[in-house]
Design a protein around this motif. Structure first.
Motif, short mmCIF file in Angstrom:
data_model
loop_
_atom_site.label_atom_id
_atom_site.label_comp_id
_atom_site.label_asym_id
_atom_site.label_seq_id
_atom_site.Cartn_x
_atom_site.Cartn_y
_atom_site.Cartn_z
N ARG A 167 12.82 -20.49 54.92
CA ARG A 167 13.72 -21.28 56.18
C ARG A 167 13.82 -20.25 57.20
NH1 ARG A 167 18.58 -20.33 51.66
NH2 ARG A 167 17.01 -18.45 51.62
N LEU A 168 14.21 -20.85 58.45
CA LEU A 168 14.67 -20.12 59.69
C LEU A 168 16.13 -19.62 59.43
CD1 LEU A 168 13.97 -23.07 62.23
CD2 LEU A 168 12.84 -20.79 62.02
N ASN A 169 16.35 -18.46 59.72
CA ASN A 169 17.75 -17.92 59.53
C ASN A 169 18.58 -18.33 60.61
OD1 ASN A 169 17.39 -16.09 61.97
ND2 ASN A 169 16.39 -14.43 60.45
N GLY A 170 19.76 -18.10 60.62
CA GLY A 170 20.86 -18.35 61.66
C GLY A 170 20.11 -18.17 63.10
N ARG A 171 19.85 -16.86 63.27
CA ARG A 171 19.40 -16.57 64.85
C ARG A 171 18.07 -17.51 65.11
NH1 ARG A 171 20.73 -11.96 62.39
NH2 ARG A 171 18.73 -11.28 61.71
N GLN A 172 17.36 -17.53 64.40
CA GLN A 172 16.25 -18.22 64.62
C GLN A 172 16.41 -19.65 64.83
OE1 GLN A 172 13.97 -17.03 61.05
NE2 GLN A 172 12.47 -15.69 62.20
N SER A 173 17.30 -20.21 63.92
CA SER A 173 17.73 -21.79 64.11
C SER A 173 18.20 -22.00 65.54
CB SER A 173 18.49 -22.08 63.15
OG SER A 173 17.88 -21.86 61.97
N VAL A 209 13.17 -47.81 64.71
CA VAL A 209 13.11 -46.80 63.66
C VAL A 209 13.74 -45.62 64.38
CG1 VAL A 209 11.18 -47.60 62.19
CG2 VAL A 209 10.83 -45.69 63.80
N VAL A 210 14.33 -44.67 63.58
CA VAL A 210 14.57 -43.23 64.28
C VAL A 210 13.48 -42.24 64.20
CG1 VAL A 210 16.00 -41.24 63.89
CG2 VAL A 210 16.95 -43.31 63.50
N TRP A 211 12.80 -41.51 65.05
CA TRP A 211 11.95 -40.80 64.87
C TRP A 211 12.28 -39.30 64.90
CZ3 TRP A 211 7.11 -42.06 63.85
CH2 TRP A 211 6.54 -43.45 64.00
N LEU A 212 12.12 -38.38 63.85
CA LEU A 212 12.52 -37.11 63.78
C LEU A 212 11.12 -36.48 63.54
CD1 LEU A 212 15.37 -36.66 61.37
CD2 LEU A 212 15.51 -37.05 63.60
N CYS A 213 11.32 -35.04 63.95
CA CYS A 213 10.17 -34.08 63.84
C CYS A 213 10.63 -33.11 62.85
CB CYS A 213 10.08 -33.42 65.26
SG CYS A 213 8.81 -31.92 65.08
N ASP A 214 9.83 -32.91 61.71
CA ASP A 214 9.91 -31.85 60.94
C ASP A 214 8.84 -30.84 61.16
OD1 ASP A 214 9.59 -30.11 58.82
OD2 ASP A 214 9.11 -31.49 57.15
N PRO A 215 9.19 -29.65 61.92
CA PRO A 215 8.15 -28.84 62.37
C PRO A 215 8.05 -27.68 61.39
CG PRO A 215 10.24 -28.11 63.44
CD PRO A 215 10.50 -29.50 62.58
N MET A 216 8.45 -27.84 60.30
CA MET A 216 8.50 -26.61 59.35
C MET A 216 7.03 -26.92 58.24
SD MET A 216 11.26 -25.15 60.21
CE MET A 216 11.28 -23.94 58.96
N GLY A 249 15.29 -36.48 67.19
CA GLY A 249 15.86 -35.45 66.84
C GLY A 249 14.92 -34.49 65.85
N LEU A 250 15.57 -33.47 65.03
CA LEU A 250 14.92 -32.50 64.28
C LEU A 250 15.44 -32.62 62.90
CD1 LEU A 250 14.46 -29.07 66.64
CD2 LEU A 250 13.20 -31.30 66.46
N HIS A 251 14.44 -32.08 61.93
CA HIS A 251 14.67 -32.05 60.48
C HIS A 251 14.05 -30.40 60.10
CE1 HIS A 251 14.38 -33.53 56.05
NE2 HIS A 251 13.86 -32.35 56.13
N LEU A 252 15.22 -29.62 59.93
CA LEU A 252 14.70 -28.42 59.77
C LEU A 252 15.23 -27.69 58.50
CD1 LEU A 252 16.11 -27.15 63.37
CD2 LEU A 252 13.71 -27.78 62.73
N GLU A 253 14.53 -26.76 57.84
CA GLU A 253 14.77 -25.99 56.75
C GLU A 253 15.29 -24.74 57.50
OE1 GLU A 253 12.04 -27.68 53.31
OE2 GLU A 253 11.34 -25.63 54.19
N LEU A 254 16.71 -24.44 57.24
CA LEU A 254 17.43 -23.29 57.85
C LEU A 254 18.70 -23.10 56.96
CD1 LEU A 254 20.51 -24.50 58.79
CD2 LEU A 254 18.97 -25.46 60.54
N ILE A 262 10.03 -39.39 59.36
CA ILE A 262 10.10 -37.96 59.75
C ILE A 262 8.87 -37.39 59.94
CG2 ILE A 262 10.88 -35.85 59.07
CD1 ILE A 262 12.99 -37.63 57.34
N SER A 263 8.19 -36.96 61.06
CA SER A 263 6.79 -36.59 61.15
C SER A 263 6.83 -35.18 60.87
CB SER A 263 6.16 -36.82 62.74
OG SER A 263 6.83 -36.13 63.69
N ARG A 264 5.67 -34.70 60.15
CA ARG A 264 5.38 -33.36 59.83
C ARG A 264 3.70 -33.04 59.91
NH1 ARG A 264 4.91 -31.91 53.82
NH2 ARG A 264 3.24 -31.14 54.54
N MET A 265 3.57 -32.97 61.23
CA MET A 265 1.98 -33.03 61.58
C MET A 265 1.36 -31.48 61.68
SD MET A 265 1.69 -36.05 61.62
CE MET A 265 2.58 -37.50 61.75
N GLY A 266 2.42 -30.66 61.94
CA GLY A 266 1.58 -29.25 62.22
C GLY A 266 1.22 -28.96 63.76
N ALA A 267 1.54 -28.01 64.28
CA ALA A 267 1.54 -27.65 65.73
C ALA A 267 0.26 -28.25 66.28
CB ALA A 267 1.67 -26.28 65.97
#
Length: 406
Positions: free
Chosen positions: A377-383, A295-302, A341-346, A269-274
């Motif tokens: 966390r992202l709210n529902g609309r932002q997610s 492996v599975v590669w996921l993006c944690d953009p949070m 795919g993605l790993h999100l805090e929502l 799960i990569s968490r690199m920063g924009a």
């Protein structure tokens, strides 16, 4: 760092205890009463597992499809679950947002999507310092202590591990009801951080506190107790990789956690920063793939895009989250690798914690409904806004690719 003890309780795996003995264990609380900790571990060890081995195996099989380029994952939920906040309505709302995102990914890509909730165990949180700015012990999540700024609330209390177990069971009941209603199998995940909780729930070589367990950026010491635990359980595993990770380290983690090169076993799960994702991620992907690890590669953009607002609240800007996601897909497109795919805090709740999105949430609005006990966390609309951006990328350039040879 806290060294692990050598003596297992009555219900714990003696071989596992020996493997962990004396290893450094980061981010563990300083319990004031070690005897009470042992009592709670004994109680946890006598309780039924929270999840079943068959479901863990099914998840590993589905993640194998992701690793082989034939499926996607969307993982999401609260930064830190709380005892008071984990109502059935809240859990249900979070899961419905997760499933909405999964549907958008599936329609856009033509691939099946594995929905993986940060739920039923995400009660512990790592901290940058053992002491908060108020001089009290840091809040480490409801499984350890309370958020209130008092000495009593912040004193680590092992009884909270039993409360977390009960809360996880209640959340699983909601998850199973949503799964039945939507005819979609949902899986649980959390960071396997608090070892006094995780170890008693290891049964027959499976970590049965959750289906998918991951190791965080602050506890991924190759010789530490968290990696030693992960190596000895059959669950699919996740590992967070930040911008300081070298290709050599990434391969070393893959060798330690996926020695048999089994598709679905390991998710990175990569968490690199924009600003760094397009520079740091490519050599990691190339090195791991060259070493033959599917492996599975996921993006944690949070986590790489957190900042502190002028009012002192931690927040994240939607445009930077989206920029890291866009960069992640661009890297995989250029390399011909599979963006898993993605790993999100929502959350599905109407919170005001992250800035921007189509609703253009502004900094002065943050205090209105800032409810998280830890990270924003992202709210529902932002997610859903973010999921639509991903869907547009997937329509433009489908994630499907030639399966990995294993």
């Amino acid at each position: 760092m806290t060294p692990m003890t050598t003596t297992p309780t009555a219900h714990e795996d003696a071989a596992l205890a020996l493997a962990l003995a004396g290893r450094a264990a980061g981010q563990q609380p300083q319990w004031p009463d070690p005897d009470r900790v042992r009592e709670v571990r004994t109680e946890l060890g006598a309780l039924p597992p929270l999840v079943q081995r068959a479901a863990v195996d099914r998840l590993r099989e589905r993640l194998a499809e992701v690793a082989l380029g034939r499926a996607l994952v969307v993982q999401g939920g609260d930064c830190a679950e709380t005892f008071a906040g984990n109502t059935p309505e809240h859990v249900r709302s979070n899961l419905h947002v997760l499933l909405h995102c999964a549907t958008l990914f599936e329609v856009a890509s033509g691939l099946p999507v594995v929905p993986l909730g940060r739920v039923a165990g995400q009660y512990a949180k790592p901290r940058s310092s053992p002491v908060g700015p108020d001089g009290l012990p840091a809040y480490r999540g409801d499984i350890v202590n309370g958020e209130a700024a008092t000495a009593g609330a912040r004193t680590p209390d092992p009884q909270r591990m039993l409360t977390a177990y009960a809360g996880a069971g209640a959340a699983l009941d909601v998850l199973e009801a949503v799964s039945a209603a939507t005819r979609t199998e949902l899986f649980t995940s959390h960071e396997a951080l608090l070892l006094d909780y995780e170890v008693p729930l290891v049964r027959d070589g499976y970590g049965l506190s959750g289906h998918f367990l991951w190791i965080g950026e602050r506890t991924r010491d190759l010789d530490g107790a968290h990696v030693a635990l992960a190596r000895r359980i059959a669950n699919p595993l996740g590992l967070k990789l930040g911008p300081t990770t070298t290709p050599e380290q990434a391969v070393a983690y893959a060798e330690a956690l996926d020695p048999d090169r089994t598709p679905g076993r390991l998710t990175l799960i990569s968490r690199m920063g924009a600003d760094r994702v397009t520079d740091v991620l490519p050599p990691l992907v190339e090195a791991v793939e060259a070493a033959g690890h599917p492996v599975v590669w996921l993006c944690d953009p949070m986590h790489g895009n957190t900042e502190v607002s002028a009012s002192g609240l931690k927040t994240r800007r939607f445009e930077r989250i989206a920029a890291e996601v866009t960069g992640y897909f661009a890297v995989h497109r250029a390399l011909g690798s599979h963006p898993g795919g993605l790993h999100l805090e929502l959350t599905g709740d109407d919170v005001t914690e992250c800035l921007g999105g189509r609703e253009d949430l502004r900094e002065e609005q943050l205090p209105e409904r800032y409810l998280t006990g830890c990270d924003p966390r992202l709210n529902g609309r932002q997610s859903i806004d973010l999921a639509r951006i991903v869907a547009e990328i997937l329509v433009e350039r489908p994630a499907r690719r030639t399966p990995v040879a294993v």
